[in-house]
Design a protein around this motif. Sequence first.
Motif, PDB file in Angstrom:
ATOM      1  N   GLU A 463       0.802  -1.217   0.000  1.00 53.81           N
ATOM      2  CA  GLU A 463       0.000   0.000   0.000  1.00 53.81           C
ATOM      3  C   GLU A 463       0.841   1.276   0.000  1.00 53.81           C
ATOM      4  N   LYS A 494      -5.219   9.836 -13.747  1.00 53.81           N
ATOM      5  CA  LYS A 494      -5.527   8.440 -14.089  1.00 53.81           C
ATOM      6  C   LYS A 494      -4.738   7.477 -13.204  1.00 53.81           C
ATOM      7  N   LYS A 497      -6.240   7.358  -9.735  1.00 57.78           N
ATOM      8  CA  LYS A 497      -7.475   6.565  -9.722  1.00 57.78           C
ATOM      9  C   LYS A 497      -7.166   5.064  -9.724  1.00 57.78           C
ATOM     10  N   LYS A 498      -6.206   4.664 -10.561  1.00 57.96           N
ATOM     11  CA  LYS A 498      -5.836   3.247 -10.595  1.00 57.96           C
ATOM     12  C   LYS A 498      -5.286   2.784  -9.260  1.00 57.96           C
ATOM     13  N   LYS A 499      -4.442   3.664  -8.631  1.00 61.55           N
ATOM     14  CA  LYS A 499      -3.882   3.295  -7.334  1.00 61.55           C
ATOM     15  C   LYS A 499      -4.966   3.174  -6.271  1.00 61.55           C
ATOM     16  N   SER A 500      -5.916   4.092  -6.293  1.00 59.85           N
ATOM     17  CA  SER A 500      -7.006   4.006  -5.297  1.00 59.85           C
ATOM     18  C   SER A 500      -7.847   2.747  -5.492  1.00 59.85           C
ATOM     19  N   LYS A 501      -8.073   2.382  -6.763  1.00 62.37           N
ATOM     20  CA  LYS A 501      -8.815   1.152  -7.032  1.00 62.37           C
ATOM     21  C   LYS A 501      -8.054  -0.079  -6.533  1.00 62.37           C
ATOM     22  N   LYS A 502      -6.734  -0.094  -6.751  1.00 56.04           N
ATOM     23  CA  LYS A 502      -5.927  -1.214  -6.275  1.00 56.04           C
ATOM     24  C   LYS A 502      -5.967  -1.311  -4.755  1.00 56.04           C
ATOM     25  N   ARG A 503      -5.850  -0.092  -4.108  1.00 58.16           N
ATOM     26  CA  ARG A 503      -5.903  -0.116  -2.640  1.00 58.16           C
ATOM     27  C   ARG A 503      -7.249  -0.665  -2.138  1.00 58.16           C
ATOM     28  N   GLU A 504      -8.330  -0.249  -2.794  1.00 55.38           N
ATOM     29  CA  GLU A 504      -9.664  -0.721  -2.387  1.00 55.38           C
ATOM     30  C   GLU A 504      -9.798  -2.231  -2.556  1.00 55.38           C
ATOM     31  N   LYS A 505      -9.265  -2.736  -3.690  1.00 58.62           N
ATOM     32  CA  LYS A 505      -9.318  -4.188  -3.921  1.00 58.62           C
ATOM     33  C   LYS A 505      -8.525  -4.941  -2.875  1.00 58.62           C
ATOM     34  N   LYS A 508     -10.405  -4.865   0.454  1.00 57.12           N
ATOM     35  CA  LYS A 508     -11.521  -5.816   0.458  1.00 57.12           C
ATOM     36  C   LYS A 508     -11.033  -7.267   0.559  1.00 57.12           C
TER      37      LYS A 508
END
Length: 577
Positions: A463, A494, A497-505, A508
Amino acid sequence: MSSGQVRTPVSQIINNKADQDAEEEPKKKSREDWRKAKELEEARKAGTAPAAVDEEGRDINPHIPQYISNAPWYYGTQGPTLKHQRPQHEDEQGQLDKRAPKGLDTTRIVTKFRKGACENCGAMTHKKKDCLERPRKVQARYAESIVVHDEHIVSEASINYDEKRDRWSSYDPANHREIVEEYEKVEEAKRQLKAEKLKNDPDAEISDEEGNEDKYVDEVDMPGTKVDSKQRITVRNLRIREDTAKYLRNLDPNSAYYDPKTRSMRDNPNPATPAEEAEFAGENFVRFSGDTTAQATAQLFAWEAHGKGVDVHLLAEPTKLELLQKEYEQKKEQFKSSTKTHIVEKYGGEEHLKVPPKSLLLAQTEEYIEYSRSGKVIKGVEKPKARSIYEEDVYINNHTTVWGSFWNAGRWGYKCCKSFIKNSYCVGMQEPEGYSDHQQQSNSSVSAVPPETSADNETRVQEEPPEKVASEADSAPSSESSTEEEEPEVHEKKKSKKKSKKREKKRKAKEQRKRKETKEMEAKEKALTTEKNIQEDLDDRKRPYNSMYDVKAPTEDEIEEWKRKRPRAEDPMAQFL
């Protein structure tokens, strides 16, 4: 407890009704009397009032229930008492051995008829309808002179139940001697008559009744075969008194069963003893020995022949049946031998039929083998071990063990190198694939450190933003940093956004993994607690109703835990674990 009310018998109350001055008749209590009696009872229980006293001066416990302290109405008590609950004294009980005179009173002789006496015999102790003597031609009432004795009247003032119903009351055993003497006189007279008859006529035949009165039941004809009014013995299946009873042949309760109703013991009571040497080998030995089996075989042959249309009967035509049976047996043997010859001629193998008997094939030999205490052979040649048709102890590809000597995680392998690949080359000891993971899982459950720490460290490292990682690493060339700064803002958005999506995945996935691990831990703890409760509640008398199982359906985690721990009976290597 009762307040000591006087319980007068009903008969006494009825007898005393005529007397108006009788004071013993109980009077009806008023409401005030009942209240005072209740208060006195409560005070006695509390200890503020003295306890009731019986006729012997002993205190009566006020806490004794009323149904115990109250005497029955027929006991005739005059106050509070517990005497009816105590064992009675011997002087109050009846004397069963007390003998009252019975029979005729021979001390007094009566020669004249008395008024009120029996009209038949003249005794004063009974009437004509109760007289046990034969009816006389001239009754005592009209006879000029009689000689009669009165009977002794037995007093019926019995004290208790047993004495009143004693059958042998007033019986004198010395009277039995009179019966014996009378019987001996009759026997002596019979013997004298028999001797006189033989003396007068030596050729006279003596009947069975006169000659042998002590004959056995075995010598008597069975009922239905011979009718003789002189033979009054109707009991059958009695043994001779001198013979040993069947149930005394073997006193072991687990030996042959003895049926007391039919007096039969079908099995052999002493099976260790040969049936030919034993005195009694059971009814079945008699039933299945001698010609009984041949008789049963002939009867079966007659039934089968009659069913197939041959008119033959065992009792009506025994000779014909025997000839037919012999002819049938001969033809049966000829058919068997012809069938055997035909099969050998067609398929061969006659040499296998000409083998020596099994007694010679498996007989003992004269080979001498001597062993030491440790089991080694000192003299002689040791018997070779039986080997299979397959090759044994053949090691290939540098292996020191055979395939199937190692088992792990549901797979077979070699024990020397722990390899799960068949016909592989042995490279020495190494841990199999998945073996270390299995060991780590088992160790993680025992260790105090939670298993989430390593995963958290990895996620923390992942992270971390790439800028921090880049600063910690070796410095890049200045030309690359300048190019990154010159990138447009759209490209940076961009990337963020990709990093935030990876962190969220990752977050979870981490939560889902933690949730799964907690569920597995809860299922394990639940299984352990249920096993512990079952072991503690071994006593079924203390176990509540339906407490050994839960009514809820099992969850997926519980099913998975059960599949992991269930015993696998089909596994051939389970007994070596």
